[in-house]
Enzyme design. Sequence first.
Site, mmCIF file in Angstrom:
data_model
loop_
_atom_site.group_PDB
_atom_site.id
_atom_site.type_symbol
_atom_site.label_atom_id
_atom_site.label_comp_id
_atom_site.label_asym_id
_atom_site.label_seq_id
_atom_site.Cartn_x
_atom_site.Cartn_y
_atom_site.Cartn_z
ATOM 1 N N LYS A 72 85.706 59.414 10.777
ATOM 2 C CA LYS A 72 85.987 59.103 12.180
ATOM 3 C C LYS A 72 86.147 57.597 12.392
ATOM 4 C CE LYS A 72 82.672 60.100 14.658
ATOM 5 N NZ LYS A 72 81.511 60.926 14.908
ATOM 6 N N THR A 74 86.808 55.355 10.099
ATOM 7 C CA THR A 74 87.996 54.949 9.346
ATOM 8 C C THR A 74 89.259 55.226 10.150
ATOM 9 O OG1 THR A 74 86.756 55.499 7.351
ATOM 10 C CG2 THR A 74 89.122 55.250 7.108
ATOM 11 N N ARG A 95 80.579 51.227 17.325
ATOM 12 C CA ARG A 95 79.134 50.979 17.378
ATOM 13 C C ARG A 95 78.713 50.063 16.238
ATOM 14 N NH1 ARG A 95 77.311 56.868 16.678
ATOM 15 N NH2 ARG A 95 79.395 56.919 15.753
ATOM 16 N N ALA A 274 73.117 59.407 18.500
ATOM 17 C CA ALA A 274 73.975 60.384 19.174
ATOM 18 C C ALA A 274 73.237 61.690 19.461
ATOM 19 C CB ALA A 274 75.224 60.646 18.341
ATOM 20 N N PHE A 302 78.931 61.857 15.948
ATOM 21 C CA PHE A 302 78.942 63.277 15.570
ATOM 22 C C PHE A 302 80.276 63.964 15.901
ATOM 23 C CE2 PHE A 302 74.033 63.252 16.206
ATOM 24 C CZ PHE A 302 73.860 62.677 14.972
ATOM 25 N N PHE A 382 93.356 63.615 2.123
ATOM 26 C CA PHE A 382 92.787 63.486 0.778
ATOM 27 C C PHE A 382 93.872 63.893 -0.207
ATOM 28 C CE2 PHE A 382 88.142 62.730 0.884
ATOM 29 C CZ PHE A 382 87.997 62.595 2.246
ATOM 30 N N TRP A 410 93.368 55.424 4.827
ATOM 31 C CA TRP A 410 92.378 55.044 3.824
ATOM 32 C C TRP A 410 93.084 54.358 2.648
ATOM 33 C CZ3 TRP A 410 90.979 55.521 -1.242
ATOM 34 C CH2 TRP A 410 89.635 55.179 -1.558
#
Lengths: 557, 557
Positions: A72, A74, A95, A274, A302, A382, A410
């Site tokens: 998330k 990333t 955060r 969270a 989350f 991926f 990524w």
Amino acid sequence: MAKSDIEIAREATMQPITEIGSKLGIPADQVLQYGPYKGKLSFDFINSLDSKPDGKLILVTAITPTPAGEGKTTTTVGLGDGLNRIGKKAAICLREPSQGPCFGMKGGAAGGGYAQVVPMEDINLHFTGDFHAIGIAHNLLSALIDNHIYWGNELGIDLRRVSWRRVVDMNDRSLRSIVSSLGGVSNGFPREDGFDIVVASEVMAIFCLAKDLNDLTERLSRIVVAQRRDKSPVTAGDLMAPGPMAVLLKDAISPNLVQTLENNPAFIHGGPFANIAHGCNSVIATRTALKLADYVVTEAGFGADLGAEKFFDIKCRKAGLKPAAAVVVATIRALKMHGGVAKENLGQENVEAVKKGCSNLARHLANVKSFGVPVVVAINRFSADTDAEVAAVQEVAKTQGAKAILCNHWAEGSKGTEELAHEVVRVVDSQTANFSPIYPDDMPLWDKVKTIATRLYGASDIIADKAVRNRFKELEDMGYGDLPVCMAKTQYSFSTDPNLKGAPSGHVVPVRELRLSAGAGFVVAICGEIMTMPGLPRVPSAHNIKLDANGQIEGLF
Amino acid sequence: MAKSDIEIAREATMQPITEIGSKLGIPADQVLQYGPYKGKLSFDFINSLDSKPDGKLILVTAITPTPAGEGKTTTTVGLGDGLNRIGKKAAICLREPSQGPCFGMKGGAAGGGYAQVVPMEDINLHFTGDFHAIGIAHNLLSALIDNHIYWGNELGIDLRRVSWRRVVDMNDRSLRSIVSSLGGVSNGFPREDGFDIVVASEVMAIFCLAKDLNDLTERLSRIVVAQRRDKSPVTAGDLMAPGPMAVLLKDAISPNLVQTLENNPAFIHGGPFANIAHGCNSVIATRTALKLADYVVTEAGFGADLGAEKFFDIKCRKAGLKPAAAVVVATIRALKMHGGVAKENLGQENVEAVKKGCSNLARHLANVKSFGVPVVVAINRFSADTDAEVAAVQEVAKTQGAKAILCNHWAEGSKGTEELAHEVVRVVDSQTANFSPIYPDDMPLWDKVKTIATRLYGASDIIADKAVRNRFKELEDMGYGDLPVCMAKTQYSFSTDPNLKGAPSGHVVPVRELRLSAGAGFVVAICGEIMTMPGLPRVPSAHNIKLDANGQIEGLF
């Protein structure tokens, strides 16, 4: 061999933080530097922005987390970079990571691969000292409580009913439950106490919801720290604590500016849990970013059932924010796990499992839309993902009126999120968003919890034993009935059973306890075991962390 | 009405910290800025200074403290400004103040009047985060100890013999003595524990005595945290803690640069207790200052019996520093108190009492000279001081071969220390200093304590009960016999009775306990009640501290 996150981060060519600020029109002398690559914005400058129009707010959230990982943060970084790449003035809001866990399990929290924020070692450790300031402000209040009792207890605090604990920014299980004030008369009155990790502090939640220093001080005064024998509340204000607490927080409350690997601006500020808190970065940082950028990408903790719901029902409701779109992050691997595949088999193509697991994605999409916020799905790629698997996700997304876009940030940075960025801009600029929270302020607390459970979690009902139901009434009688609720349940399922993957329905959500966070401004509904002080594993990553011969950090990530 | 310290400090025209650095030849890009007025020096720069010659080191110490106040920090700042005023390239080195006490008793620790270091609010609160880093490094070691025990205790730590406590930078008496790890199996093995204030941490003492990051890591490994049932020591190194602790300290260990009200450079770095530790600023800061300035003025804690002795016997011995002169600060008021005058009568001239009280000054002067360090007396002026009283002090100083100079830096800044600066330069440049510690490394520990007590305190002997005498032997058997001793006794008297003012003689010093600080590299001889965790008073200054409507701090000083 692929480079590690830290290797990639160290190869980054960072720009001086004043240059990053200038991309958002921040004058160099309004950035208080913490070394060359970190800065805090001056409040004079922040206050000068009041009359400027707001940019568009985009939330990045995710499907229900699995051990397969979703990415998330990333994706938040990648989308921010992607928006800049296609010529938009965009900033991200994240955060601050918690330092304690760095020494337990390996892994930082500043993105990954070519979608990171830097300087990542600083961000993961002391950063600009915000968490230290929050911790010591919290502990000053703790000390003032026991000091008040020691010197005569004029307020009549019931020693058995002190709910305000102490905090430390460290995974330290042995401090979860202690008896303090032992050792004789001069050390006070022995009582049960304990420590939480700093991110679990109500001061952290307050810090992240406060609009400015005045609001911060007022919220601090409202913290309920204890009860008297008659159960009437004693507040931080009664103990004259908010003044010195605000003094300790006055520098920390300014948003931190850093940069992505692609030298785009990132605000990293605040980091509440969270579960027992709302899990978003600070309102001050988000609002400031909205004044400075046309597009602001932020994330919530989350999965969307917890993170997005609290972002909408707590943060946006209270801060008057209007999100323009949401991105729900999924991976093929995680969807396969929701479809029943074991972790060791995730490398094999399994279109049926992906389709089955998409029940989880579909419910999150429907949920977000029910807040009036249009959605886009980001498939965080991926290498083993197959075209057929991706197509299956895209089909499910389409049934919810959303486009699912394969992203490769990524490995490629913003090149891998160009398409996502275009789609997000299209959705945002179509102005279809019509945000509203899912329940009104004046709904009874019980009904608020039930609304969330039945409308978002797929539950048939909520239950609670008599003591808890009395507590609902007690809090309403005390005047806290108009607060939003903050759901604390497992992040691993829509239900309260972490093993129920996918999109379970008809389950019942037991409310075990209600906790009041009067300063933060919510009532926490605890629906499961919530750990507010983690422990260290048998072989903590601390064992591998050290400085190398050049003074560089080894083993942290 | 006289202006308060904070009012004077706020009127200061501060220069950018890079400009202050440039006065010492520090390139702007080697100053890591923490806002515009605070900076840390880069280690690359510090390492580049190795081959440069050292400047002259001047210690500011004081007579035995009284409630009348002496103004040691103020005089250190004033002398630094005075030296700059008369054309010398001078820098000052101070300790960082502890944040906790700011919320208890009113008053900061950054000088006073027109002899202050700024930005004083920052310096007194979080500053550059060094104490936070030290605190969390300390607590990481604490967590690793209990985590090791939790996961099987392979090292065989005796739960009753864990000597490593936890720390918090707060006055919090209720944490002095606790029982931790309560609440069941998953929280560990219950044991007695407690918290000290951060300045009392051995990590703080190590931080201040380390020569560089390598030395820091080695010292951290040597910390003895516990014993096994057979009393053999368990070290931080055994727990693999030094690596991550050093990582947490790597930024903090760089010296902090700030400025005086007169825009002269000041290094403020580290701040160990002056009772159970050695009470001086960091070796790294002092050595760096000596490479950059021709004259470096530094201070040590408490009176010269504790502060100067430890500065000489611990810091200078171990860091290879050669002090060129010492300034002993006295006030007429304090000398009167040593002469038997009560606080409420200090406003009246009393030459006899001054003369009588000068016994205290004379012994401190003789003591400092016994280390081969020439002395100057600084009389920190108060408006009620009379000429006859000043003359009396000057006469006593003369008998010790020292000049006593009336200083008015509090009211006038460097104009008030011009004469002092000239005299200090004269003494330093006369090269009469021939420093050596008062006892050799290879003297038995008992004899080291006895040497200090009889030669410096005027005691006739030292005593200890059998358990303590055994501990002397035990530490020598363990190989710690060559360490210096760190005396922990009351700062209010040469004796161990705080009520014995002046220069008592023939008393006996009882050694109650020996504590090993193997990482810091000294053995603490405890000769009285030593408080390592203060409490808050009935009406803590926290009650008056707050932000005003402009966001400025009110009530802190």
